[in-house]
Design an enzyme around this catalytic site. Structure first.
Site, mmCIF file in Angstrom:
data_model
loop_
_atom_site.group_PDB
_atom_site.id
_atom_site.type_symbol
_atom_site.label_atom_id
_atom_site.label_comp_id
_atom_site.label_asym_id
_atom_site.label_seq_id
_atom_site.Cartn_x
_atom_site.Cartn_y
_atom_site.Cartn_z
ATOM 1 N N SER A 92 -2.957 106.162 63.753
ATOM 2 C CA SER A 92 -1.875 106.548 62.848
ATOM 3 C C SER A 92 -1.488 108.010 63.044
ATOM 4 O O SER A 92 -0.298 108.352 63.067
ATOM 5 C CB SER A 92 -2.283 106.325 61.390
ATOM 6 O OG SER A 92 -2.400 104.953 61.091
ATOM 7 N N THR A 133 9.742 106.896 53.020
ATOM 8 C CA THR A 133 9.378 106.094 51.845
ATOM 9 C C THR A 133 9.378 106.944 50.578
ATOM 10 O O THR A 133 8.853 108.055 50.554
ATOM 11 C CB THR A 133 7.985 105.466 52.043
ATOM 12 O OG1 THR A 133 8.016 104.622 53.177
ATOM 13 C CG2 THR A 133 7.571 104.665 50.823
ATOM 14 N N GLU A 134 9.962 106.397 49.519
ATOM 15 C CA GLU A 134 10.031 107.096 48.241
ATOM 16 C C GLU A 134 9.301 106.305 47.156
ATOM 17 O O GLU A 134 9.015 105.117 47.331
ATOM 18 C CB GLU A 134 11.489 107.304 47.845
ATOM 19 C CG GLU A 134 12.256 108.175 48.825
ATOM 20 C CD GLU A 134 13.674 108.499 48.377
ATOM 21 O OE1 GLU A 134 14.316 109.321 49.038
ATOM 22 O OE2 GLU A 134 14.115 107.936 47.349
ATOM 23 N N GLY A 138 10.649 101.539 49.046
ATOM 24 C CA GLY A 138 9.799 101.344 50.202
ATOM 25 C C GLY A 138 10.498 100.492 51.237
ATOM 26 O O GLY A 138 11.001 100.970 52.247
ATOM 27 N N ASN A 242 11.154 101.820 64.720
ATOM 28 C CA ASN A 242 11.027 100.882 65.829
ATOM 29 C C ASN A 242 10.009 101.380 66.851
ATOM 30 O O ASN A 242 9.199 100.610 67.374
ATOM 31 C CB ASN A 242 12.381 100.669 66.512
ATOM 32 C CG ASN A 242 13.281 99.740 65.726
ATOM 33 O OD1 ASN A 242 12.809 98.849 65.024
ATOM 34 N ND2 ASN A 242 14.585 99.958 65.834
ATOM 35 N N ALA A 244 7.518 103.464 66.241
ATOM 36 C CA ALA A 244 6.200 103.413 65.617
ATOM 37 C C ALA A 244 5.672 101.982 65.544
ATOM 38 O O ALA A 244 4.485 101.726 65.801
ATOM 39 C CB ALA A 244 6.261 104.029 64.219
ATOM 40 N N ARG A 245 6.543 101.042 65.196
ATOM 41 C CA ARG A 245 6.127 99.637 65.108
ATOM 42 C C ARG A 245 5.702 99.108 66.465
ATOM 43 O O ARG A 245 4.767 98.311 66.566
ATOM 44 C CB ARG A 245 7.271 98.796 64.541
ATOM 45 C CG ARG A 245 7.572 99.064 63.084
ATOM 46 C CD ARG A 245 8.949 98.548 62.675
ATOM 47 N NE ARG A 245 9.202 98.754 61.264
ATOM 48 C CZ ARG A 245 10.382 98.565 60.681
ATOM 49 N NH1 ARG A 245 11.429 98.168 61.416
ATOM 50 N NH2 ARG A 245 10.526 98.771 59.386
ATOM 51 N N GLN A 281 -21.730 75.537 67.367
ATOM 52 C CA GLN A 281 -20.322 75.206 67.567
ATOM 53 C C GLN A 281 -19.392 76.049 66.684
ATOM 54 O O GLN A 281 -18.334 76.494 67.139
ATOM 55 C CB GLN A 281 -20.085 73.714 67.308
ATOM 56 C CG GLN A 281 -20.684 72.812 68.367
ATOM 57 C CD GLN A 281 -20.386 71.344 68.093
ATOM 58 O OE1 GLN A 281 -19.683 71.003 67.145
ATOM 59 N NE2 GLN A 281 -20.942 70.478 68.929
ATOM 60 N N GLU A 365 5.128 100.706 57.757
ATOM 61 C CA GLU A 365 6.119 100.511 58.829
ATOM 62 C C GLU A 365 6.806 99.138 58.708
ATOM 63 O O GLU A 365 7.134 98.501 59.699
ATOM 64 C CB GLU A 365 5.490 100.643 60.230
ATOM 65 C CG GLU A 365 4.553 101.801 60.423
ATOM 66 C CD GLU A 365 5.257 103.145 60.469
ATOM 67 O OE1 GLU A 365 6.489 103.179 60.305
ATOM 68 O OE2 GLU A 365 4.571 104.157 60.643
#
Length: 386
Positions: A92, A133-134, A138, A242, A244-245, A281, A365
């Site tokens: 991050s 972001t506020e 968001g 974009n 960052a994502r 298994q 994000e």
């Protein structure tokens, strides 16, 4: 790659491989030995940003003339993957600095802004954060309430942002606000400006090895030369997201691989009923599903990276990769914890820490549900947000 079931390494350039290996060595030497204590104590890693700068992990795709390494998007993705194998907080920090601070300065800033800030951000001498972001907005950034008013010789900024990675330690903040005409403007707010404060967010159960906080603006005077000249709409902050994502879609694969490799090793060494639990298994089912989902995510991220290199990746494609890969990693973190039984909850193993971190990553994000609706909008042509 240690975990590379479909030989994706064959698709990488020699430069990609060298970058990945150098960052992996850094994480193994500098991050993994100390990350559990930092997360447990809710403290960030001292000197992290200069260390990330020294290995070229900050703004690696920024041209060399501005202090970056001039690497391609695959290398950037691999850097994010290796850092998140250490911890989401480390990825991050690098992701914010690269995609949310350096990227907008490079893309929308003036030449003076680029030369003033980018080299110092690339070395980690300067730390940045990103304010979009506020408290009341968001998933809906178009509802932005933070405002700037043109006073002739300068702007005056008022408002607040929250859930901001690195805000308590940042030297500068890339902030987005609405002007008198309703247009979205980006600007650089510097620590020390009167009326600018960065309260820290405490008591987090996630991303505990990094600092999160708010950005509060009370009649902050912003010099005109600090405002980005080349953007005046939501295209600005959304293009940053974009990037960052995209990094996240790679990064979370690192967390998933870390959980998978630890669970596989443990299952081969832990004996019950006279044989390793890997022979049962149900455990093989878990492990086989882990490697399958990791492989699918690797192929998705690699293809997205090739599209990014060609400047052909769409925001909807990036959303799909972010959503799919984060969910994959979170599921593997949770399920791999079960393979370890009670040992899976202690700090000697990374599963609980990765799972807690990924609860934030699946939200920031763009939330998991919002990214699903972005895909829905893209395939139907109908916007479900409105």
């Amino acid at each position: 790659m240690t975990t590379d079931y479909f030989k994706i390494e064959d698709l990488l350039t020699e430069e990609n491989k060298l970058v990945q290996q150098s960052v992996r060595e850094f994480v193994n030497q500098e991050i993994k030995p100390v990350i559990d204590e930092a997360a447990h104590n809710h403290t960030d890693l001292p000197g992290l940003m200069p260390k990330l700068g020294a290995i070229g992990a900050l703004g690696p795709y920024i041209p060399e003339e501005y202090g970056g390494a001039g690497l391609d998007q695959i290398s950037y993705g691999l850097i994010m993957q290796e850092l998140e194998a250490g911890d989401s907080a480390v990825r991050s920090a690098a992701s914010v600095q690269s995609s949310l601070v350096m990227y907008p300065i490079f893309t929308f800033g003036s030449e003076e802004q680029k030369r003033k800030y980018l080299p110092k951000l690339a070395t980690g001498e300067m730390v940045g954060c990103f304010g979009l972001t506020e408290p009341n907005h968001g998933s809906n950034p178009s509802g932005m309430e933070t405002r700037i008013i043109d006073k002739g010789s300068h702007y005056v900024l008022n408002g607040a942002k929250m859930w901001i990675t690195n805000s308590p330690i940042a030297d500068i903040a890339v902030v987005w606000a609405r002007d008198e005409e309703g247009k979205i403007r980006g600007m650089l707010v510097e620590r020390g400006m009167q009326g600018f404060s960065t309260p820290e967010t405490h008591n987090k159960w996630s991303l505990r090895a990094s600092k999160t906080g708010e950005l509060v603006f009370e009649n902050v005077e912003i010099p005109k030369e600090n405002v980005f000249p080349h953007v005046n709409s939501l295209r600005g902050p959304l293009s940053c997201l974009n990037s960052a994502r995209y990094g996240i879609s790679w990064g979370v694969i690192g967390a998933a691989i870390d959980c998978y490799e630890v669970a596989l090793k443990y299952s081969l060494e832990r004996f019950q009923f006279g044989k390793p639990i890997a022979s049962f298994q149900l455990q093989q089912k878990k492990l086989a599903e882990f490697i399958t989902e990791i492989t699918k995510a690797q192929l998705l991220a690699w293809r997205l990276g090739t599209l990014k290199n060609e400047d052909k990746a769409t925001p909807a494609q990036i959303s799909m990769a972010k959503r799919n890969n984060v969910r994959m990693a979170l599921d593997i973190a949770r399920e791999s914890r079960q393979i370890l039984g009670g040992m899976g909850i202690v700090g000697d193993y990374p599963m609980m820490r990765h799972a807690a971190n990924l609860e934030s990553v699946i939200t920031y994000e763009g939330t998991h549900d919002i990214h699903l609706l972005i895909t829905g909008n893209d395939i139907t042509g109908i916007n479900a947000f409105e």
